[in-house]
Write an enzyme that holds these catalytic residues in place. Structure first.
Site, PDB file in Angstrom:
ATOM      1  N   ARG A 120     -52.873 -38.331  25.128  1.00 27.15           N
ATOM      2  CA  ARG A 120     -52.357 -39.132  24.007  1.00 27.15           C
ATOM      3  C   ARG A 120     -51.174 -38.362  23.426  1.00 27.15           C
ATOM      4  O   ARG A 120     -50.871 -37.272  23.888  1.00 27.15           O
ATOM      5  CB  ARG A 120     -53.437 -39.366  22.954  1.00 27.15           C
ATOM      6  CG  ARG A 120     -54.102 -38.091  22.490  1.00 27.15           C
ATOM      7  CD  ARG A 120     -55.159 -38.339  21.428  1.00 27.15           C
ATOM      8  NE  ARG A 120     -55.858 -37.090  21.156  1.00 27.15           N
ATOM      9  CZ  ARG A 120     -56.735 -36.920  20.191  1.00 27.15           C
ATOM     10  NH1 ARG A 120     -57.045 -37.923  19.397  1.00 27.15           N
ATOM     11  NH2 ARG A 120     -57.318 -35.757  20.009  1.00 27.15           N
ATOM     12  N   ASN A 158     -51.624 -41.316  14.536  1.00 27.81           N
ATOM     13  CA  ASN A 158     -52.615 -40.255  14.382  1.00 27.81           C
ATOM     14  C   ASN A 158     -51.962 -38.917  14.678  1.00 27.81           C
ATOM     15  O   ASN A 158     -51.402 -38.734  15.762  1.00 27.81           O
ATOM     16  CB  ASN A 158     -53.782 -40.480  15.348  1.00 27.81           C
ATOM     17  CG  ASN A 158     -54.945 -39.554  15.061  1.00 27.81           C
ATOM     18  OD1 ASN A 158     -55.624 -39.711  14.057  1.00 27.81           O
ATOM     19  ND2 ASN A 158     -55.156 -38.586  15.926  1.00 27.81           N
ATOM     20  N   GLU A 159     -52.019 -38.026  13.708  1.00 20.29           N
ATOM     21  CA  GLU A 159     -51.532 -36.652  13.917  1.00 20.29           C
ATOM     22  C   GLU A 159     -50.230 -36.600  14.723  1.00 20.29           C
ATOM     23  O   GLU A 159     -50.168 -36.024  15.813  1.00 20.29           O
ATOM     24  CB  GLU A 159     -52.608 -35.795  14.589  1.00 20.29           C
ATOM     25  CG  GLU A 159     -53.823 -35.594  13.712  1.00 20.29           C
ATOM     26  CD  GLU A 159     -54.809 -34.564  14.256  1.00 20.29           C
ATOM     27  OE1 GLU A 159     -54.782 -34.291  15.462  1.00 20.29           O
ATOM     28  OE2 GLU A 159     -55.598 -34.041  13.451  1.00 20.29           O
ATOM     29  N   CYS A 164     -39.748 -34.545  22.459  1.00 18.07           N
ATOM     30  CA  CYS A 164     -39.340 -35.099  23.742  1.00 18.07           C
ATOM     31  C   CYS A 164     -37.883 -34.715  23.984  1.00 18.07           C
ATOM     32  O   CYS A 164     -37.088 -34.662  23.046  1.00 18.07           O
ATOM     33  CB  CYS A 164     -39.498 -36.618  23.696  1.00 18.07           C
ATOM     34  SG  CYS A 164     -38.835 -37.454  25.146  1.00 18.07           S
ATOM     35  N   CYS A 169     -33.356 -38.885  23.654  1.00 17.00           N
ATOM     36  CA  CYS A 169     -33.478 -37.874  22.592  1.00 17.00           C
ATOM     37  C   CYS A 169     -32.244 -36.977  22.537  1.00 17.00           C
ATOM     38  O   CYS A 169     -31.808 -36.579  21.458  1.00 17.00           O
ATOM     39  CB  CYS A 169     -34.752 -37.044  22.779  1.00 17.00           C
ATOM     40  SG  CYS A 169     -36.239 -37.995  22.389  1.00 17.00           S
ATOM     41  N   GLU A 318     -59.950 -36.141   8.138  1.00 16.82           N
ATOM     42  CA  GLU A 318     -60.910 -35.815   9.193  1.00 16.82           C
ATOM     43  C   GLU A 318     -61.500 -34.447   8.903  1.00 16.82           C
ATOM     44  O   GLU A 318     -60.806 -33.548   8.410  1.00 16.82           O
ATOM     45  CB  GLU A 318     -60.230 -35.715  10.567  1.00 16.82           C
ATOM     46  CG  GLU A 318     -59.737 -37.004  11.157  1.00 16.82           C
ATOM     47  CD  GLU A 318     -59.076 -36.784  12.522  1.00 16.82           C
ATOM     48  OE1 GLU A 318     -59.425 -35.803  13.227  1.00 16.82           O
ATOM     49  OE2 GLU A 318     -58.200 -37.582  12.868  1.00 16.82           O
ATOM     50  N   GLU A 366     -64.246 -36.083  24.292  1.00 19.16           N
ATOM     51  CA  GLU A 366     -64.830 -35.777  22.980  1.00 19.16           C
ATOM     52  C   GLU A 366     -66.304 -36.180  22.891  1.00 19.16           C
ATOM     53  O   GLU A 366     -66.842 -36.348  21.801  1.00 19.16           O
ATOM     54  CB  GLU A 366     -63.979 -36.407  21.881  1.00 19.16           C
ATOM     55  CG  GLU A 366     -62.644 -35.671  21.800  1.00 19.16           C
ATOM     56  CD  GLU A 366     -61.711 -36.122  20.702  1.00 19.16           C
ATOM     57  OE1 GLU A 366     -61.716 -37.319  20.382  1.00 19.16           O
ATOM     58  OE2 GLU A 366     -60.970 -35.269  20.182  1.00 19.16           O
ATOM     59  N   LYS A 367     -66.952 -36.311  24.068  1.00 21.50           N
ATOM     60  CA  LYS A 367     -68.337 -36.798  24.027  1.00 21.50           C
ATOM     61  C   LYS A 367     -69.297 -35.814  23.352  1.00 21.50           C
ATOM     62  O   LYS A 367     -70.347 -36.212  22.876  1.00 21.50           O
ATOM     63  CB  LYS A 367     -68.825 -37.200  25.421  1.00 21.50           C
ATOM     64  CG  LYS A 367     -68.902 -36.095  26.456  1.00 21.50           C
ATOM     65  CD  LYS A 367     -69.311 -36.694  27.809  1.00 21.50           C
ATOM     66  CE  LYS A 367     -69.496 -35.648  28.884  1.00 21.50           C
ATOM     67  NZ  LYS A 367     -68.220 -35.022  29.292  1.00 21.50           N
ATOM     68  N   HIS A 369     -68.218 -33.799  20.805  1.00 17.25           N
ATOM     69  CA  HIS A 369     -67.697 -33.457  19.475  1.00 17.25           C
ATOM     70  C   HIS A 369     -68.678 -33.948  18.422  1.00 17.25           C
ATOM     71  O   HIS A 369     -69.239 -35.038  18.540  1.00 17.25           O
ATOM     72  CB  HIS A 369     -66.335 -34.131  19.271  1.00 17.25           C
ATOM     73  CG  HIS A 369     -65.579 -33.616  18.085  1.00 17.25           C
ATOM     74  ND1 HIS A 369     -65.975 -33.872  16.788  1.00 17.25           N
ATOM     75  CD2 HIS A 369     -64.459 -32.854  17.987  1.00 17.25           C
ATOM     76  CE1 HIS A 369     -65.111 -33.293  15.958  1.00 17.25           C
ATOM     77  NE2 HIS A 369     -64.181 -32.662  16.657  1.00 17.25           N
TER      78      HIS A 369
HETATM   79  C1  GLA Z   1     -57.932 -34.507  15.746  1.00 14.85           C
HETATM   80  C2  GLA Z   1     -57.719 -35.966  16.107  1.00 14.85           C
HETATM   81  C3  GLA Z   1     -58.994 -36.711  16.329  1.00 14.85           C
HETATM   82  C4  GLA Z   1     -59.975 -35.888  17.132  1.00 14.85           C
HETATM   83  C5  GLA Z   1     -60.221 -34.590  16.395  1.00 14.85           C
HETATM   84  C6  GLA Z   1     -61.261 -33.723  17.066  1.00 14.85           C
HETATM   85  O1  GLA Z   1     -58.050 -34.288  14.421  1.00 14.85           O
HETATM   86  O2  GLA Z   1     -56.981 -36.637  15.139  1.00 14.85           O
HETATM   87  O3  GLA Z   1     -58.702 -37.915  17.004  1.00 14.85           O
HETATM   88  O4  GLA Z   1     -59.472 -35.645  18.400  1.00 14.85           O
HETATM   89  O5  GLA Z   1     -59.021 -33.869  16.356  1.00 14.85           O
HETATM   90  O6  GLA Z   1     -61.544 -32.585  16.300  1.00 14.85           O
END
Ligand code: GLA
Ligand code: GLA
Length: 691
Positions: A120, A158-159, A164, A169, A318, A366-367, A369
């Site tokens: 991702r 997300n984050e 690139c 670019c 998070e 992430e199974k 996590h």
């Molecule tokens: C990041 C991501 C989440 C997940 C967590 C796992 O914060 O934003 O999608 O992958 O890490 O700790």
């Protein structure tokens, strides 16, 4: 004085939000799971879920073919059950068809090799195709959900992170540079390209830094970092356009990260375009017996993210309810730590405790996590009970929502200064340690239970009593003057070695360090000595320094050799050829004072130095008492009431004295004063009327 509460989500009863990232799209083949999840969410006192951040391929399975029914169902059921949503845009990960049909959306690395589809955050922020596709899916989401009663904010992507180096670019970088410098001559000057014959004669010769190409021109590297950050922010602005167009009342935000591991974004700039700040916190609890430094470094992040929008509450977006699966060791949170680390965020200004993730997935990376709901699928687990209990506590804290932290101390931690300082080959390439130095200064206040704001160098500082700028290597235009005026008007300023060295383009200041701070500090820094790891220097303190100081301290790593101009020495070096030269100085300017710490000092120096400041400047501690080591106190306020969090980050029972009778214990609504006992990892939540 009563302060206005800052409500992040308009038109909804204020509360501390509690919930999680949730991926219902992973369970569409088993509708029972969703039904169970809703019941478990209510049981855990969860009131908001972040959904959709990686759901693109379930929303648009083929180009232009959209499926929203499953998401309609999720949101409608949430609404019926009193659960709100931070609805995400899905740009953080894209469908395979998109990468296959339009390879230009995939990132090109600094070595100029394009990534394959996968993982991702693997997309170009400049690609016109990616921008078009993201705008389209965001538009569809906005059309359909911007007025849905369950949707209370947009969780944009997300984050964000990474960079690139594709042709798109490269052109955008050149445009950015043309806009900044206007002429190539000005760019050549700012980057000092005559060095090693690097002068550019045509704009087309300019490209991004590369491991197999240009990497030695500091101004170039710095501008690339700025460009990458600006381009990310520009992409975010592109993402929010359709969201705002559909309903401008719904706030937009994105989730930031821990800045010790992650340096790509200039958050001070990003903060201008989010309605509120949020971040994702994953401390490695229990890696060490003494967790004081880790606790303070997380507190530092909370303070920084709160300070980004001038004290407006942020959201903890998070955190893990138990373990991560990506740290070296997946250590379980010891009993008590879940509540402690969650309430720590609230203490420093968070209006939420959110998790990654609600339910453990069955497959992929992430199974294992941590999650609120484990693979076992029911609520009879230690982690679920911790979450449920915390949810109950958060409901009792709804009065805290929207309140802020009243800090009279600010520490400058500046992203661009950091980029520059870490790129410079200077006095100590084995570790100049900007970040940990800033944290050393911060620790003294955390230990004393004094509120601190963490700000970038361009923030207005006029309302603070004390401003500390460790290693302000780069000084941007106007900043030196602002600090001078702050001191003249009665403020106290603290600077250290390796300050006032370069301008905003990383060109070295001529005529003597610390440049534009020289008058304020009243010293001239002539040379700087780097020390090897096993070498130390002694600091001898004069009796005028104050009663909190010891007679001697040990310095290491960096010693600045300075001359007094208008300042006086409060300490001097004890050894080597510079024995007797000043090591700590103070300069009176107007009605304020400016201190210069010339060396990196070990152990108790910062504690003693800042305890002296706290007492000289009459800076309020959250509780007027000496806190045991590893215990801190933090407070939020609405001007009428202070909400005080006393937190024990040790595995020992700790005793302390609550000196006055004004406190009410929030959990049982009873008065509290005198000697109290804190069990290991305990948090006490107190309230008092503002005097
Ligand atoms: C990041 C991501 C989440 C997940 C967590 C796992 O914060 O934003 O999608 O992958 O890490 O700790
Ligand atoms: C080498 C090079 C010089 C200079 C020095 C620096 O000797 O020839 O140009 O870079 O290193 O120590």
């Amino acid at each position: 004085m009563e302060k206005k509460r800052m409500q992040l989500i308009p038109n909804i009863k204020p509360r501390i939000w509690h919930g999680s990232d949730y991926f219902p799209e992973q369970w569409l083949s088993d509708p029972d799971i969703f039904r169970q999840d809703i019941e478990l969410m209510k049981k855990a006192h969860c009131n908001v879920m972040s959904i959709g951040m990686f759901a693109w391929s379930q929303l648009e399975r083929e180009e232009g073919v959209f499926t929203f029914e499953w998401l309609d169902h999720v949101l409608d059921e949430f609404e019926k059950n009193g659960i709100y949503t931070f609805l995400a845009t899905p740009s953080g990960a894209r469908p395979a068809w998109l990468s296959q049909k339009y390879p230009e959306v995939l990132r090109v690395n600094a070595n100029r090799v394009r990534n394959l589809h996968g993982a991702r955050h693997n997309h170009c922020f400049t690609s016109p195709v990616y921008r078009e596709k993201v705008a389209q899916i965001n538009e569809k989401l906005a059309e359909r959900y911007a007025k849905h009663p369950a949707v209370i904010a947009w969780h944009v992507s997300n984050e964000y992170g990474g960079e690139c180096h594709c042709d798109h670019c490269q052109s955008a970088f050149r445009e950015w540079l043309k806009n900044k410098y206007q002429t190539l001559d000005q760019l050549n000057h700012a980057w000092w390209t005559t060095f090693w014959s690097h002068t550019y004669t045509d704009w087309s010769q300019v490209e991004s830094p590369a491991p197999h190409g240009e990497s030695a021109v500091h101004g170039h590297n710095l501008d690339w970092r700025r460009f990458v950050s600006d381009q990310t922010i520009d992409f975010y602005k592109h993402e929010i356009k359709p969201l705002k167009a559909a309903n401008s009342d719904i706030p937009v935000f994105t989730n930031f990260m821990n800045v010790l591991g992650y340096t790509d974004l200039n958050h001070a700039k990003f903060a201008e375009v989010v309605d509120f700040v949020s971040w994702d916190s994953y401390p490695t609890w229990h890696a060490q017996t003494d967790e004081r430094e880790l606790a303070a470094s997380i507190a530092f992040h909370h303070d920084m993210y709160r300070s980004l929008k001038n004290g407006q509450p942020f959201l903890l977006m998070e955190s893990t309810p138990s373990t991560t699966n990506w740290q070296g060791v997946s250590k379980l949170k010891r009993p008590g730590m879940h509540a402690l680390s969650s309430l720590q965020a609230v203490a420093h200004g968070s209006d939420s405790v959110q998790y990654f993730q609600w339910r453990k997935s069955r497959g992929s990376s992430e199974k294992f996590h941590g999650a609120v709901v484990d693979h076992v699928g029911h609520e009879n687990t230690r982690v679920f009970r911790d979450v449920e209990q915390l949810g109950d506590t958060l409901e009792k804290l709804s009065d805290v929502a929207g309140t802020t932290v009243d800090a009279k101390v600010a520490i400058i931690f500046d992203t661009e200064n950091r980029w520059a300082i870490n790129d410079a080959q200077g006095p100590r390439n084995i570790g100049v340690k900007y970040e940990s130095t800033v944290l050393d200064h911060y620790q003294a206040f955390w230990d004393a239970g004094v509120s601190v704001d963490i700000i970038d160098m361009e923030k207005d500082i006029s309302n603070y009593k004390l401003v500390i700028a460790p290693m302000l290597y780069m000084i941007k235009p106007g900043v030196g003057k602002q600090i001078e005026q702050f001191v003249e008007a009665g403020g106290t300023f603290v600077a250290t070695y390796w300050s006032g060295i370069v301008d905003e383009n990383d060109l070295v200041v001529q005529g003597g360090f610390p440049g534009s701070l020289r008058k304020t500090l009243g010293i001239w820094s002539e040379e700087i000595d780097g020390l090897y790891d096993d070498q130390t220097q002694t600091i001898k303190v004069t009796s005028e320094a104050g009663k909190h100081f010891s007679d001697t301290y040990t310095a290491h790593e960096i010693c600045d050799l300075i001359h007094l101009e208008t300042a006086e020495a409060l300490a001097s070096y004890g050894e080597d050829f510079y024995a007797g030269r000043p090591a700590l100085t103070v300069n009176q300017l107007g009605s304020g004072r400016a201190y210069y710490i010339a060396s990196r000092n070990q152990g108790p120096f910062h504690k003693d130095f800042y305890n002296q400041m706290i007492s000289d400047l009459e800076i309020d501690k959250v509780i007027d008492t000496d806190l045991p080591i590893g215990v801190t106190a933090q407070a939020r306020t609405d001007g009428k009431h202070d909400y005080v969090f006393i937190m024990n980050f040790t595995t020992d029972t700790q005793n302390l004295n609550i000196p006055n009778k004004a406190f009410i214990d929030i959990e049982n609504n009873a008065p509290l004063s005198g000697d109290i006992e804190l069990s290991p990892y305990e948090v006490r939540l107190l309230k008092r009327k503002v005097k």
